[in-house]
Design a protein around this motif. Structure first.
Motif, PDB file in Angstrom:
ATOM      1  N   LYS B  55       0.843  -1.202   0.000  1.00  0.00           N
ATOM      2  CA  LYS B  55       0.000   0.000   0.000  1.00  0.00           C
ATOM      3  C   LYS B  55       0.872   1.243   0.000  1.00  0.00           C
ATOM      4  O   LYS B  55       0.571   2.242  -0.639  1.00  0.00           O
ATOM      5  N   HIS B  56       1.962   1.161   0.754  1.00  0.00           N
ATOM      6  CA  HIS B  56       2.874   2.297   0.829  1.00  0.00           C
ATOM      7  C   HIS B  56       3.414   2.624  -0.555  1.00  0.00           C
ATOM      8  O   HIS B  56       3.453   3.795  -0.960  1.00  0.00           O
ATOM      9  N   GLU B  57       3.830   1.589  -1.274  1.00  0.00           N
ATOM     10  CA  GLU B  57       4.365   1.815  -2.620  1.00  0.00           C
ATOM     11  C   GLU B  57       3.292   2.341  -3.560  1.00  0.00           C
ATOM     12  O   GLU B  57       3.564   3.178  -4.424  1.00  0.00           O
ATOM     13  N   VAL B  58       2.098   1.825  -3.383  1.00  0.00           N
ATOM     14  CA  VAL B  58       0.977   2.274  -4.214  1.00  0.00           C
ATOM     15  C   VAL B  58       0.742   3.770  -4.029  1.00  0.00           C
ATOM     16  O   VAL B  58       0.645   4.533  -4.993  1.00  0.00           O
ATOM     17  N   ASP B  59       0.691   4.183  -2.761  1.00  0.00           N
ATOM     18  CA  ASP B  59       0.477   5.605  -2.490  1.00  0.00           C
ATOM     19  C   ASP B  59       1.662   6.437  -2.959  1.00  0.00           C
ATOM     20  O   ASP B  59       1.495   7.549  -3.471  1.00  0.00           O
ATOM     21  N   MET B  60       2.852   5.890  -2.766  1.00  0.00           N
ATOM     22  CA  MET B  60       4.048   6.627  -3.161  1.00  0.00           C
ATOM     23  C   MET B  60       4.045   6.877  -4.662  1.00  0.00           C
ATOM     24  O   MET B  60       4.349   7.977  -5.126  1.00  0.00           O
ATOM     25  N   ALA B  61       3.679   5.834  -5.410  1.00  0.00           N
ATOM     26  CA  ALA B  61       3.629   5.987  -6.865  1.00  0.00           C
ATOM     27  C   ALA B  61       2.611   7.055  -7.248  1.00  0.00           C
ATOM     28  O   ALA B  61       2.839   7.848  -8.170  1.00  0.00           O
ATOM     29  N   LEU B  62       1.496   7.068  -6.528  1.00  0.00           N
ATOM     30  CA  LEU B  62       0.475   8.077  -6.815  1.00  0.00           C
ATOM     31  C   LEU B  62       1.024   9.473  -6.601  1.00  0.00           C
ATOM     32  O   LEU B  62       0.882  10.360  -7.436  1.00  0.00           O
ATOM     33  N   ALA B  63       1.698   9.655  -5.449  1.00  0.00           N
ATOM     34  CA  ALA B  63       2.204  10.984  -5.132  1.00  0.00           C
ATOM     35  C   ALA B  63       3.286  11.408  -6.110  1.00  0.00           C
ATOM     36  O   ALA B  63       3.355  12.576  -6.514  1.00  0.00           O
ATOM     37  N   LEU B  64       4.132  10.450  -6.518  1.00  0.00           N
ATOM     38  CA  LEU B  64       5.234  10.809  -7.402  1.00  0.00           C
ATOM     39  C   LEU B  64       4.757  11.098  -8.815  1.00  0.00           C
ATOM     40  O   LEU B  64       5.432  11.802  -9.554  1.00  0.00           O
ATOM     41  N   SER B  65       3.627  10.524  -9.187  1.00  0.00           N
ATOM     42  CA  SER B  65       3.175  10.700 -10.559  1.00  0.00           C
ATOM     43  C   SER B  65       2.359  11.961 -10.744  1.00  0.00           C
ATOM     44  O   SER B  65       1.987  12.289 -11.860  1.00  0.00           O
ATOM     45  N   ALA B  66       2.076  12.633  -9.677  1.00  0.00           N
ATOM     46  CA  ALA B  66       1.180  13.788  -9.794  1.00  0.00           C
ATOM     47  C   ALA B  66       1.792  14.992  -9.132  1.00  0.00           C
ATOM     48  O   ALA B  66       1.100  15.768  -8.485  1.00  0.00           O
ATOM     49  N   GLN B  67       3.114  15.153  -9.304  1.00  0.00           N
ATOM     50  CA  GLN B  67       3.806  16.170  -8.529  1.00  0.00           C
ATOM     51  C   GLN B  67       3.424  17.580  -8.901  1.00  0.00           C
ATOM     52  O   GLN B  67       3.803  18.518  -8.213  1.00  0.00           O
ATOM     53  N   GLU B  68       2.708  17.730 -10.006  1.00  0.00           N
ATOM     54  CA  GLU B  68       2.307  19.090 -10.329  1.00  0.00           C
ATOM     55  C   GLU B  68       1.152  19.578  -9.465  1.00  0.00           C
ATOM     56  O   GLU B  68       0.773  20.737  -9.522  1.00  0.00           O
ATOM     57  N   PHE B  69       0.597  18.684  -8.684  1.00  0.00           N
ATOM     58  CA  PHE B  69      -0.532  19.086  -7.854  1.00  0.00           C
ATOM     59  C   PHE B  69      -0.122  19.217  -6.402  1.00  0.00           C
ATOM     60  O   PHE B  69       0.733  18.499  -5.916  1.00  0.00           O
ATOM     61  N   ALA B  70      -0.781  20.123  -5.719  1.00  0.00           N
ATOM     62  CA  ALA B  70      -0.402  20.409  -4.346  1.00  0.00           C
ATOM     63  C   ALA B  70      -0.622  19.209  -3.440  1.00  0.00           C
ATOM     64  O   ALA B  70       0.183  18.925  -2.569  1.00  0.00           O
ATOM     65  N   TRP B  71      -1.716  18.483  -3.670  1.00  0.00           N
ATOM     66  CA  TRP B  71      -2.028  17.397  -2.734  1.00  0.00           C
ATOM     67  C   TRP B  71      -0.965  16.314  -2.740  1.00  0.00           C
ATOM     68  O   TRP B  71      -0.775  15.615  -1.761  1.00  0.00           O
ATOM     69  N   SER B  72      -0.246  16.200  -3.884  1.00  0.00           N
ATOM     70  CA  SER B  72       0.759  15.148  -3.940  1.00  0.00           C
ATOM     71  C   SER B  72       1.905  15.447  -2.992  1.00  0.00           C
ATOM     72  O   SER B  72       2.500  14.545  -2.405  1.00  0.00           O
ATOM     73  N   ARG B  73       2.183  16.743  -2.813  1.00  0.00           N
ATOM     74  CA  ARG B  73       3.260  17.095  -1.886  1.00  0.00           C
ATOM     75  C   ARG B  73       2.899  16.679  -0.475  1.00  0.00           C
ATOM     76  O   ARG B  73       3.709  16.128   0.263  1.00  0.00           O
ATOM     77  N   PHE B  74       1.633  16.956  -0.114  1.00  0.00           N
ATOM     78  CA  PHE B  74       1.197  16.580   1.233  1.00  0.00           C
ATOM     79  C   PHE B  74       1.218  15.079   1.405  1.00  0.00           C
ATOM     80  O   PHE B  74       1.589  14.558   2.456  1.00  0.00           O
ATOM     81  N   LEU B  75       0.821  14.377   0.345  1.00  0.00           N
ATOM     82  CA  LEU B  75       0.810  12.921   0.418  1.00  0.00           C
ATOM     83  C   LEU B  75       2.224  12.399   0.596  1.00  0.00           C
ATOM     84  O   LEU B  75       2.471  11.494   1.393  1.00  0.00           O
ATOM     85  N   LEU B  76       3.176  12.979  -0.139  1.00  0.00           N
ATOM     86  CA  LEU B  76       4.567  12.569  -0.020  1.00  0.00           C
ATOM     87  C   LEU B  76       5.064  12.774   1.399  1.00  0.00           C
ATOM     88  O   LEU B  76       5.740  11.929   1.976  1.00  0.00           O
ATOM     89  N   GLN B  77       4.721  13.951   1.935  1.00  0.00           N
ATOM     90  CA  GLN B  77       5.124  14.251   3.317  1.00  0.00           C
ATOM     91  C   GLN B  77       4.617  13.185   4.269  1.00  0.00           C
ATOM     92  O   GLN B  77       5.347  12.655   5.091  1.00  0.00           O
ATOM     93  N   LEU B  79       3.739  10.195   3.628  1.00  0.00           N
ATOM     94  CA  LEU B  79       4.323   8.883   3.391  1.00  0.00           C
ATOM     95  C   LEU B  79       5.724   8.786   3.937  1.00  0.00           C
ATOM     96  O   LEU B  79       6.125   7.766   4.485  1.00  0.00           O
ATOM     97  N   SER B  80       6.492   9.856   3.794  1.00  0.00           N
ATOM     98  CA  SER B  80       7.876   9.761   4.247  1.00  0.00           C
ATOM     99  C   SER B  80       7.978   9.805   5.748  1.00  0.00           C
ATOM    100  O   SER B  80       8.943   9.336   6.322  1.00  0.00           O
ATOM    101  N   SER B  81       6.942  10.335   6.385  1.00  0.00           N
ATOM    102  CA  SER B  81       6.968  10.341   7.839  1.00  0.00           C
ATOM    103  C   SER B  81       6.096   9.233   8.392  1.00  0.00           C
ATOM    104  O   SER B  81       5.679   9.263   9.527  1.00  0.00           O
ATOM    105  N   SER B  82       5.817   8.242   7.560  1.00  0.00           N
ATOM    106  CA  SER B  82       4.905   7.190   8.009  1.00  0.00           C
ATOM    107  C   SER B  82       5.578   6.259   9.000  1.00  0.00           C
ATOM    108  O   SER B  82       4.918   5.494   9.669  1.00  0.00           O
ATOM    109  N   LYS B  83       6.914   6.326   9.064  1.00  0.00           N
ATOM    110  CA  LYS B  83       7.598   5.469  10.024  1.00  0.00           C
ATOM    111  C   LYS B  83       7.251   5.908  11.436  1.00  0.00           C
ATOM    112  O   LYS B  83       7.076   5.106  12.350  1.00  0.00           O
TER     113      LYS B  83
END
Lengths: 93, 161
Positions: B55-77, B79-83
């Motif tokens: 699931k993590h990879e799935v979401d990560m791929a989503l965020a990375l593929s849509a970097q022109e949108f603001a929500w992807s940045r938040f999603l990336l954030q 995900l990277s702090s999901s630990k």
């Protein structure tokens, strides 16, 4: 008591939506949502209904993605066939 | 999306289907996800490929593929702090308030709309931190990308069946 407003946050704290913005959003959402696109009994669908449908739709999409991820992880558990197929799909890009 | 519109009456569609944003997104998405899944699969000896990692990879791929949108940045954030899962107490949460409609009946309806908007805000990554106008424009492409993601995932699953 009246006339005194204590704001801890300035401008970015509260944002007010105008009615126009709501209408624009509703129109846009109506075009995006499949159910509302097809079943147009009356011209006006209540704004709250559109918002509700949008929330439901997003939640459905989330759930579908979760289901698909689950299936994917199950498939990955079966090593050989999955690996071969993944490589195959990667090559046929 | 750019379309070439010539002065004639006919409308011409783009001859470059590769620029079609839906196709671009889907291509990026599979290009991110499939190698990531392969890597997961190869590291299977060390750690088990459980559902959360996928699931993590799935979401990560989503965020990375849509970097022109603001929500992807938040999603990336997120995900990277999901630990370290920290409950983000959004102190600067944008409260949505609707202008008082003067003299209109159905004050309940306004409250209802406000409630739904808040719900929507929670569903969008970073929705609570965005300005309202931003959220209004982002919600459209978020839905679209979610749909494309679903289609991409279905085709990947079918490939491996």
């Amino acid at each position: 008591m009246s006339g005194r407003r204590s704001r801890s946050r300035q401008s970015s704290g509260t944002s007010r939506i105008t009615e126009d913005q709501i209408n624009d959003l509703i129109i846009k959402l109506q075009q995006l949502l499949p159910e509302l696109r097809e079943s147009r009994r009356s011209d006006k669908v209540s704004a709250a209904r559109v918002l509700q449908e949008t929330c439901n739709y997003i939640r459905n999409l989330h759930r579908e993605v979760d289901d698909l991820s689950e299936r994917l992880s199950e498939l990955l558990a079966n090593t050989d066939t999955a690996q071969a197929a993944l490589i195959r799909s990667l090559l046929t890009q | 999306m750019e379309r070439q519109i010539i002065n004639k009456k006919k409308r011409v569609f783009s001859l470059e289907p590769n620029k079609n944003p839906s196709a671009v997104f889907t291509r990026k998405y599979t290009r991110h996800l499939v190698p990531a899944l392969k890597k997961l699969n190869m590291n299977k000896n060390s750690s088990q490929t459980n559902q959360q990692t996928v699931k993590h990879e799935v979401d990560m791929a989503l965020a990375l593929s849509a970097q022109e949108f603001a929500w992807s940045r938040f999603l990336l954030q997120k995900l990277s702090s999901s630990k370290n899962p920290t409950t983000t107490t959004s102190s600067s949460s944008n409260r949505i308030r609707i202008l008082e409609r003067s003299g209109k009946e159905g004050g309940d309806e306004d409250g209802e709309i406000e409630k739904k908007l808040k719900e929507l805000q929670k569903l969008l990554p970073g929705g609570e931190e965005m300005s309202v106008e931003e959220m209004l424009s982002e919600i459209g492409n978020y839905i679209k990308c979610l749909e494309l993601q679903t289609i991409a995932l279905k085709s990947i699953v079918q490939e491996t069946t």
